[in-house]
Scaffold this motif. Structure first.
Motif, PDB file in Angstrom:
ATOM      1  N   VAL A 131      24.402  -9.014  24.143  1.00 19.41           N
ATOM      2  CA  VAL A 131      23.913  -8.477  22.866  1.00 19.41           C
ATOM      3  C   VAL A 131      22.551  -7.827  23.061  1.00 19.41           C
ATOM      4  O   VAL A 131      22.255  -6.746  22.530  1.00 19.41           O
ATOM      5  N   ARG A 132      21.685  -8.465  23.853  1.00 18.88           N
ATOM      6  CA  ARG A 132      20.338  -7.918  24.079  1.00 18.88           C
ATOM      7  C   ARG A 132      20.425  -6.582  24.823  1.00 18.88           C
ATOM      8  O   ARG A 132      19.728  -5.619  24.482  1.00 18.88           O
ATOM      9  N   ASP A 133      21.311  -6.515  25.843  1.00 14.94           N
ATOM     10  CA  ASP A 133      21.439  -5.252  26.578  1.00 14.94           C
ATOM     11  C   ASP A 133      21.968  -4.146  25.665  1.00 14.94           C
ATOM     12  O   ASP A 133      21.509  -2.989  25.725  1.00 14.94           O
ATOM     13  N   ALA A 134      22.913  -4.494  24.835  1.00 18.91           N
ATOM     14  CA  ALA A 134      23.464  -3.496  23.909  1.00 18.91           C
ATOM     15  C   ALA A 134      22.399  -3.033  22.914  1.00 18.91           C
ATOM     16  O   ALA A 134      22.300  -1.847  22.587  1.00 18.91           O
ATOM     17  N   GLY A 183       7.490 -12.933  15.535  1.00 18.03           N
ATOM     18  CA  GLY A 183       6.747 -11.801  16.081  1.00 18.03           C
ATOM     19  C   GLY A 183       7.072 -11.512  17.520  1.00 18.03           C
ATOM     20  O   GLY A 183       6.448 -10.624  18.119  1.00 18.03           O
ATOM     21  N   LEU A 184       8.017 -12.188  18.152  1.00 19.13           N
ATOM     22  CA  LEU A 184       8.363 -11.974  19.560  1.00 19.13           C
ATOM     23  C   LEU A 184       9.355 -10.814  19.654  1.00 19.13           C
ATOM     24  O   LEU A 184      10.377 -10.806  18.965  1.00 19.13           O
ATOM     25  N   THR A 185       9.051  -9.861  20.519  1.00 22.16           N
ATOM     26  CA  THR A 185       9.916  -8.695  20.690  1.00 22.16           C
ATOM     27  C   THR A 185      11.143  -9.087  21.516  1.00 22.16           C
ATOM     28  O   THR A 185      11.022  -9.547  22.652  1.00 22.16           O
ATOM     29  N   LEU A 186      12.349  -8.863  20.919  1.00 22.43           N
ATOM     30  CA  LEU A 186      13.603  -9.209  21.590  1.00 22.43           C
ATOM     31  C   LEU A 186      14.227  -8.003  22.291  1.00 22.43           C
ATOM     32  O   LEU A 186      14.875  -8.162  23.319  1.00 22.43           O
ATOM     33  N   ALA A 187      14.044  -6.821  21.724  1.00 21.81           N
ATOM     34  CA  ALA A 187      14.623  -5.614  22.316  1.00 21.81           C
ATOM     35  C   ALA A 187      13.732  -4.436  21.987  1.00 21.81           C
ATOM     36  O   ALA A 187      13.076  -4.419  20.939  1.00 21.81           O
ATOM     37  N   SER A 188      13.712  -3.433  22.875  1.00 24.94           N
ATOM     38  CA  SER A 188      12.820  -2.292  22.689  1.00 24.94           C
ATOM     39  C   SER A 188      13.406  -1.087  23.400  1.00 24.94           C
ATOM     40  O   SER A 188      14.135  -1.213  24.386  1.00 24.94           O
ATOM     41  N   SER A 248       5.547  -0.662  30.847  1.00 26.57           N
ATOM     42  CA  SER A 248       4.833  -1.069  29.635  1.00 26.57           C
ATOM     43  C   SER A 248       5.804  -1.515  28.550  1.00 26.57           C
ATOM     44  O   SER A 248       5.600  -1.255  27.371  1.00 26.57           O
ATOM     45  N   SER A 249       6.891  -2.208  28.931  1.00 26.06           N
ATOM     46  CA  SER A 249       7.904  -2.641  27.971  1.00 26.06           C
ATOM     47  C   SER A 249       7.303  -3.597  26.948  1.00 26.06           C
ATOM     48  O   SER A 249       6.441  -4.416  27.247  1.00 26.06           O
ATOM     49  N   PHE A 250       7.794  -3.461  25.697  1.00 22.50           N
ATOM     50  CA  PHE A 250       7.358  -4.341  24.611  1.00 22.50           C
ATOM     51  C   PHE A 250       8.135  -5.661  24.597  1.00 22.50           C
ATOM     52  O   PHE A 250       7.785  -6.577  23.844  1.00 22.50           O
ATOM     53  N   VAL A 251       9.204  -5.736  25.365  1.00 23.74           N
ATOM     54  CA  VAL A 251      10.057  -6.925  25.337  1.00 23.74           C
ATOM     55  C   VAL A 251       9.237  -8.148  25.759  1.00 23.74           C
ATOM     56  O   VAL A 251       8.451  -8.091  26.722  1.00 23.74           O
ATOM     57  N   ASP A 252       9.436  -9.256  25.039  1.00 28.01           N
ATOM     58  CA  ASP A 252       8.750 -10.542  25.250  1.00 28.01           C
ATOM     59  C   ASP A 252       7.274 -10.486  24.868  1.00 28.01           C
ATOM     60  O   ASP A 252       6.528 -11.429  25.153  1.00 28.01           O
TER      61      ASP A 252
END
Length: 752
Positions: free
Chosen positions: A118-121, A145-150, A157-161
């Motif tokens: 689901v996260r990859d999709a 407030g935790l980024t799950l997907a971006s 510079s990923s926003f994930v996590d």
């Protein structure tokens, strides 16, 4: 050839008689009367000089006020354009978080954040949407407030996590509101505008979708302007502007609570601390703005503030105040020239009166008067020569053959040649511009022929140092003391500074036009996306029907579906072309068409089928005669179809609510009525829906305003724009007995 001699009254009237050893009584009386006349003349000259001084001062004051008014007006108009551009950028992507929040995949991710598939999709979906939309980053956060997907999940510079729970836009969305926030990115360190929307599951907010948008194009546009432009937030902190050292400084003192809040939100970086802007503010009571004084550079700016209350920002545009000083100095120069002419005229009048008095004197004083007059003439000539040398306007005298016989100091300074080098020259003169020789020859021949334009001629000269000098030449006849025409006198005004100012103004106007084109492109994209929705939906339906008929082997019905599918594809292409011409305001898109035929075509396209699906009866009350109007037929049909679908959806929503409450409703009926009155053709779409509450009626035609959860809020705004482009108007009101009426009014065209 020097300036013409001007006779003057003798400075001293000492007449002696050697035979009598003193002054005769008659001569003493004459001397006394002349002395009294001279004193009266001195008083008149003092009055003339006083008027000249007042003229110079008044001209400077008037020019200052006029230039200030011009600058404030320019700043006000620029502020309106820049504010429009800012609103366009700030609201351009506000729909994106809301749209992404409706995606079931996002809700599935928030319900099951540990599912890798689901996260990859979700990452792939966000990356695709972000790339098509052209935004910077699109990402999803859980309720903590935790980024799950971006959309940038696969970048360094990923926003994930990353956790953004301290950001105001996250807190606003968690409360069920649409958030907007400008700040420095916690992950990338790059500033941007953040917009957010809540994600609901069974009426409960379970997460937040946010988008980050770069506003660097706005800053790049401002950087091309000559004077600073900057934007401040509601606390008075500069966060966007064309002068980088001023960013994140405060324009007014902040309370301790505001400082702690900004530092907690990390709005302008983790190490931000309040620092004042490097200027001093001077309030102008009689002006619409303030004056900014920069001690470090010594510059002063006129500053005009354009509040943006819907965004919580304040836009400030500035203009260098030195242009006001330049306008004042130019006014002084022109007023000095006019005053000089006034003084010369007064001198001429005074000397003429004195000459008449001298002609009445006794013949006994003739020899003495000639001697004394010669002395006065020398003084007057020296005075006039000094005055001409002090003028800022160039003077050039030529004889009848075009030979230069006199130039003053201002003319020499203007072209860089001395008087000795110019006097005696015949055309071509050394200061003629080599690229404009034909024009110089033509102007010279015209002036020598006595046909010079009274309004003057503009000429470009070449200074001795190689620079260009722009001037205005005013030429008049040169008459000697006997009234004989002996040549031509020209006054030359340097207008180089004025030409430079005009070029700068043209550059500013070109920049404003570029901003307006950006806004127009955005509107065209929104209009095209909305108008293509209906033919594309029809294409999908016809394609599904064709697939089913092909499987059943019904060839005749299959051909009908394919024919309808092809017609809808051509209609979509027609819509694209016509909307493009409409946005570019091409009048050739209009043609005579029948309003009744537009209603019939809209019913055949989709409206009648949708009405049957909703269980609504369609009733027509059309005018008996043909109602011809000048309009774009395809766009007019789209407007009618859009209004009809809106009416069906309103009645369907009301019917659903009535069933839930077990209450009775009006019979479901859609009425289409056409009439004509006083040269106006009218089409009314009447429904029996819930009507238009006052709070909705006020915002009905605003872009992106909608009462439906799956709507974008563009339909009615686009419909009104289309009708207005055809010279008509779109009105809405409540229907008596319940429901709403939407009315299209267009000028009626003559029946062919």
């Amino acid at each position: 050839m020097g300036p013409p001699h001007i006779p003057a009254m003798p400075m001293d009237e000492r007449v002696t008689d050697a035979a009598h050893g003193g002054t005769p009584p008659a001569q003493s009386a004459t001397t006394f009367s002349r002395l009294r006349a001279a004193l009266r003349g001195t008083g008149s000259m003092a009055a003339v000089l006083g008027v000249a001084v007042l003229l110079v001062l008044g001209a400077g004051e008037w020019a200052t006020r006029d230039e200030l008014d011009t600058q404030w007006d320019n700043l006000r108009r620029s502020g309106e354009v820049q504010a429009l551009a800012l609103r366009g950028v700030a609201t351009r992507y506000s729909y994106l978080p809301f749209t992404a929040a409706q995606q079931p995949l996002v809700a599935a991710l928030l319900r099951d954040p540990d599912s890798r598939s689901v996260r990859d999709a979700a990452n792939t979906y966000l990356q695709t949407v972000n790339a098509h939309a052209g935004s910077d980053t699109l990402y999803v956060m859980d309720a903590n407030g935790l980024t799950l997907a971006s959309s940038n999940w696969n970048t360094p510079s990923s926003f994930v996590d990353q956790n953004y729970s301290n950001r105001p836009y996250f807190r606003d969305a968690l409360q069920g509101l649409a958030g907007r926030f400008y700040g420095v990115g916690k992950t990338t360190g790059e500033p941007g505008l953040f917009a957010s929307a809540p994600v609901y599951d069974d009426g409960k907010v379970i997460g937040v979708v946010a988008v980050k948008v770069q506003m660097q194009p706005i800053v790049d546009t401002w950087a091309q302007l000559r004077d600073p432009v900057f934007l401040a937030d509601e606390r008075g902190i500069l966060f966007l502007g064309s002068v980088a050292p001023w960013l994140y400084k405060t324009t007014r003192p902040l309370s301790a609570q505001d400082v702690l809040q900004v530092q907690h939100d990390e709005q302008y970086g983790a190490r931000w601390a309040p620092q004042p802007v490097p200027w001093q503010v001077r309030q102008r009571d009689d002006q619409p703005g303030v004056e900014l004084k920069l001690p470090s550079s010594g510059k002063n700016y006129l500053a005009f503030e354009e509040p943006l209350p819907d965004l919580g920002w304040t836009l400030t545009l500035t203009a260098d105040s030195k242009v006001v000083a330049q306008a004042r100095q130019q006014a002084w120069v022109l007023a000095t020239l006019a005053s000089g002419l006034l003084v010369l005229g007064a001198l001429y009048w005074q000397l003429r009166e004195r000459r008449l008095q001298e002609n009445r004197q006794a013949r006994i004083e003739l020899e003495q008067r000639v001697l004394e007059r010669t002395h006065a003439l020398q003084q007057a000539q020296a005075f006039r020569q000094s005055m001409e040398d002090s003028l800022l306007v160039g003077m050039r005298a030529r004889d009848l053959e075009g030979r230069i016989v006199y130039v003053n100091a201002a003319m020499c300074d203007m072209v860089g040649y001395s008087a000795d080098e110019l006097i005696g020259c015949l055309p071509p003169y050394p200061y003629w511009h080599p690229d404009d020789l034909d024009r110089h020859w033509n102007d010279s021949d015209t002036a020598l022929a006595g046909k010079a334009a009274p309004q003057g001629n503009e000429n470009r000269l070449r200074h001795r140092n190689g620079s260009d000098v722009y001037t205005m030449f005013y030429t008049a006849q040169l008459i000697d003391g006997d009234g004989k025409h002996i040549g031509w006198m020209s006054s030359v005004v340097d207008i180089t500074a004025q030409k430079r100012a005009e070029e700068q103004q043209q550059q500013r106007e070109a920049q404003l036009q570029r901003v307006q084109r950006v806004i127009t492109v955005g509107e065209m994209a929104s209009t095209l996306a909305h108008e293509l929705n209906q033919p594309l939906a029809a294409l999908v339906n016809y394609a599904a029907a064709a697939r089913s008929l092909a499987a059943q082997g019904k060839t005749e019905l299959l051909n009908d579906s394919l024919t309808a599918l092809s017609a809808q594809a051509l209609r979509a292409a027609d819509i694209v072309g016509r909307i493009r011409r409409w946005v570019r305001q091409h009048p050739e898109a209009r043609e005579p068409c029948d309003l009744n035929a537009a209603v019939d075509q809209s019913l055949d396209l989709l409206l009648r089928a949708e009405a049957r699906r909703h269980g609504v009866v369609v009733r027509l009350d059309l005018a008996q005669a043909s109602l011809q109007v000048h309009a774009d037929r395809v766009l007019l049909e789209q407007v009618v179809l859009n209004l009809g679908l809106n009416a069906l959806q309103a009645m369907q929503a009301m019917q659903t609510a009535a069933k839930a409450l077990h209450t009775a409703t009006h019979p479901q009926e859609l009425l289409l009525r056409t009439t004509t009155d006083a040269g106006q053709a009218s089409l009314q779409v009447l429904d029996r829906g819930p009507g238009l509450p006052p709070e909705i009626a006020e915002r009905l035609f605003e872009p992106f305003f909608t009462t439906r959860s799956d709507g974008l809020g563009l339909g009615l705004n686009i419909c009104r724009s289309i009708v207005e482009s055809m010279g008509g108007e779109l009105l809405a009101r409540n229907r008596e007995g319940g429901g709403a009426i939407f009315e299209i009014r267009l000028p009626q065209a003559p029946t062919p």
